[in-house]
Design an enzyme around this catalytic site. Structure first.
Site, mmCIF file in Angstrom:
data_model
loop_
_atom_site.group_PDB
_atom_site.id
_atom_site.type_symbol
_atom_site.label_atom_id
_atom_site.label_comp_id
_atom_site.label_asym_id
_atom_site.label_seq_id
_atom_site.Cartn_x
_atom_site.Cartn_y
_atom_site.Cartn_z
ATOM 1 N N PHE A 1 1.101 -1.214 0.563
ATOM 2 C CA PHE A 1 0.383 -0.204 -0.546
ATOM 3 C C PHE A 1 1.417 1.083 0.035
ATOM 4 O O PHE A 1 2.376 0.871 0.720
ATOM 5 C CB PHE A 1 -1.104 -0.400 1.343
ATOM 6 C CG PHE A 1 -1.634 -1.066 1.471
ATOM 7 C CD1 PHE A 1 -2.734 -1.673 1.022
ATOM 8 C CD2 PHE A 1 -1.105 -2.160 2.642
ATOM 9 C CE1 PHE A 1 -2.983 -3.278 0.847
ATOM 10 C CE2 PHE A 1 -1.100 -3.225 2.918
ATOM 11 C CZ PHE A 1 -2.499 -3.367 2.551
ATOM 12 N N CYS A 2 0.436 2.539 -0.423
ATOM 13 C CA CYS A 2 1.345 3.436 -0.786
ATOM 14 C C CYS A 2 1.016 4.637 -0.709
ATOM 15 O O CYS A 2 -0.719 5.259 -1.301
ATOM 16 C CB CYS A 2 2.458 3.540 -1.849
ATOM 17 S SG CYS A 2 2.827 1.503 -1.730
ATOM 18 N N THR A 3 1.406 5.918 -0.590
ATOM 19 C CA THR A 3 1.034 6.989 -1.464
ATOM 20 C C THR A 3 2.111 7.339 -2.127
ATOM 21 O O THR A 3 3.450 6.890 -1.543
ATOM 22 C CB THR A 3 0.974 8.354 -0.029
ATOM 23 O OG1 THR A 3 -0.114 7.837 0.920
ATOM 24 C CG2 THR A 3 0.356 9.133 -0.671
ATOM 25 N N ASN B 1 2.446 1.019 -6.667
ATOM 26 C CA ASN B 1 1.841 1.791 -5.885
ATOM 27 C C ASN B 1 1.049 0.375 -6.188
ATOM 28 O O ASN B 1 0.028 0.560 -6.665
ATOM 29 C CB ASN B 1 0.909 2.634 -5.951
ATOM 30 C CG ASN B 1 1.578 4.210 -4.632
ATOM 31 O OD1 ASN B 1 2.848 3.949 -4.912
ATOM 32 N ND2 ASN B 1 0.501 4.919 -4.147
#
Ligand SMILES: *[C@@H]1O[C@H](CO)[C@@H](O)[C@H](O)[C@H]1NC(C)=O
Ligand SMILES: *[C@@H]1O[C@H](CO)[C@@H](O)[C@H](O)[C@H]1NC(C)=O
Ligand SMILES: *[C@@H]1O[C@H](CO)[C@@H](O)[C@H](O)[C@H]1NC(C)=O
Length: 371
Positions: free
Chosen positions: A115-117, A183
């Protein structure tokens, strides 16, 4: 900077100090045979720690009975894994003193759960800055995070941030050409809310219910001859001659699961979010600074759809960027945006900020203070 976290356990308070830290940097030579090249990692890590960490990640991702049942299948599939990954995985297994199937599983286990930004921005003079948080609900990964310089003929061919034992890259930089981050793209994400009674705040834990389970991904990799998404990042860093070429490759080459690729280049306007289906791109969303769109924020949702109300990361990041302003965006201010709660949250493992035009400024911090 340090943060004190205190827990009330039984009759006493236990306090631990937490601080962000820089991961180790290691040089991996691409001129060394694949099965030998990761040997320098063994100088950085205690082998028992690596083994324990690997089994923790595998046990929490792959049900035990599946793990036992799949072992012979994975061993048989190993010969279909392309080079250099097959050689690197074999080398890693011999360094770890473990079954090759465990290292294969480890590599595919990470593949489904990032998961990411990611944020790509352009300042008023046309400099491009790219930053990312990588979120993964495993504390142990903080101690496995490593910045790798991939060397060719004594020079840095490209660099990236990864976890010891993992041969793919979710974050990387080709010097003076482009930067890239990946992502996870999940159609459905369930949330569990955890309320901390100590800090009186709510946290979210997300559980992706992706279309592909990791074992389907392995099958797909072999039958459809498509790349794991993090291997395509590495191949692109190695082969693409410039930003445009990198965008083309990352938009087109078949991959085993949906993903977002975020890229930054070296010239004004060179920033893009690619929304990927397995077979090709679903959407290409470039920076558009002439119309005021000097940044693009990607979390884990298609940008043309609203983000789920309960996951505020996208909105909070945009507000922080708006408050910063295009005339004040820099590596430092981008890092600050990536540090705002809940953009940085209790499962954030690391933050990287980078700019392909100034490759020596590539910086990763392991996050231990985001709550
Ligand atoms: C890794 O390579 C870089 C760039 O050439 C060099 O500056 C650095 O000293 C090397 N580090 C090690 C540990 O060899
Ligand atoms: C990571 O390393 C630090 C320092 O060596 C240690 O205190 C901590 O317990 C380790 N964390 C995990 C999750 O292994
Ligand atoms: C950020 O600023 C842009 C342009 O002024 C505006 O359209 C957008 O709604 C703002 N976003 C947030 C989250 O404040």
């Amino acid at each position: 900077m340090k943060l004190q976290i205190c827990l009330f356990l039984g009759v006493t308070f236990i306090c631990v100090s937490k601080a962000d830290f820089s991961p180790p940097v290691v040089n991996i030579s691409l001129d060394v045979p694949a099965d030998q090249r990761w040997a320098p990692l063994m100088k950085l890590y205690d082998i028992n720690f690596l083994r324990k960490a690997a089994s923790e990640v595998i046990d929490s991702t792959v049900p035990k009975w599946v793990h036992v049942a799949i072992k012979p299948v994975v061993e048989a599939l190993e010969k279909y894994i392309p080079q250099p990954y097959a050689g690197e995985i074999r080398g890693m297994a011999s360094f770890y003193g473990t079954d090759i199937s465990d290292i294969v599983l480890l590599n595919f286990a990470y593949e489904v759960s990032a998961f990411c930004t990611s944020i790509v921005t352009q300042d008023t003079t046309g400099n491009i800055y790219h930053g990312r948080n990588l979120d993964y609900p495993h504390d142990v990964l903080k101690n496995l995070t490593v910045d790798v310089l991939f060397m060719k003929n004594g020079k840095v061919a490209y660099r990236g941030t990864t976890f010891a034992g993992y041969v793919g890259l979710w974050t990387g930089q080709s010097p003076n050409k482009f930067t890239v981050s990946g992502n996870e793209r999940s159609r459905f994400i369930f949330f569990i809310f955890v309320r901390s009674s100590i800090l009186h705040r709510f946290y979210y834990v997300f559980i992706p219910t992706d279309k592909g389970h990791w074992w389907e991904n392995i099958i797909s990799a072999i039958l459809l001859k498509s790349s794991p998404v993090s291997w395509l990042v590495r191949e692109t860093l190695e082969a693409a001659v410039d930003f445009q070429d990198a965008v083309m490759r990352l938009a087109k080459v078949p991959i085993i699961t949906d993903v977002y690729y975020i890229l930054g280049g070296v010239r004004a306007g060179e920033g893009v979010v690619i929304t990927r289906d397995r077979g090709g791109s679903a959407d290409i969303w470039p920076l558009d600074p002439l119309h005021g769109n000097w940044y693009r924020v990607e979390t884990n949702y298609d940008h043309w759809l609203p983000a789920p109300k309960r996951d505020e990361r996208r909105d909070v990041a945009m507000k922080a960027l708006n408050a910063t302003g295009q005339n004040h965006i820099s590596m430092d201010s981008l890092y600050k945006v990536l540090s705002v709660n809940p953009v940085c949250n209790w499962i954030t493992v690391y933050t990287t900020v980078m700019s392909a035009a100034t490759p020596e400024k590539y910086t990763t911090a392991v996050r231990d203070m985001c709550v």
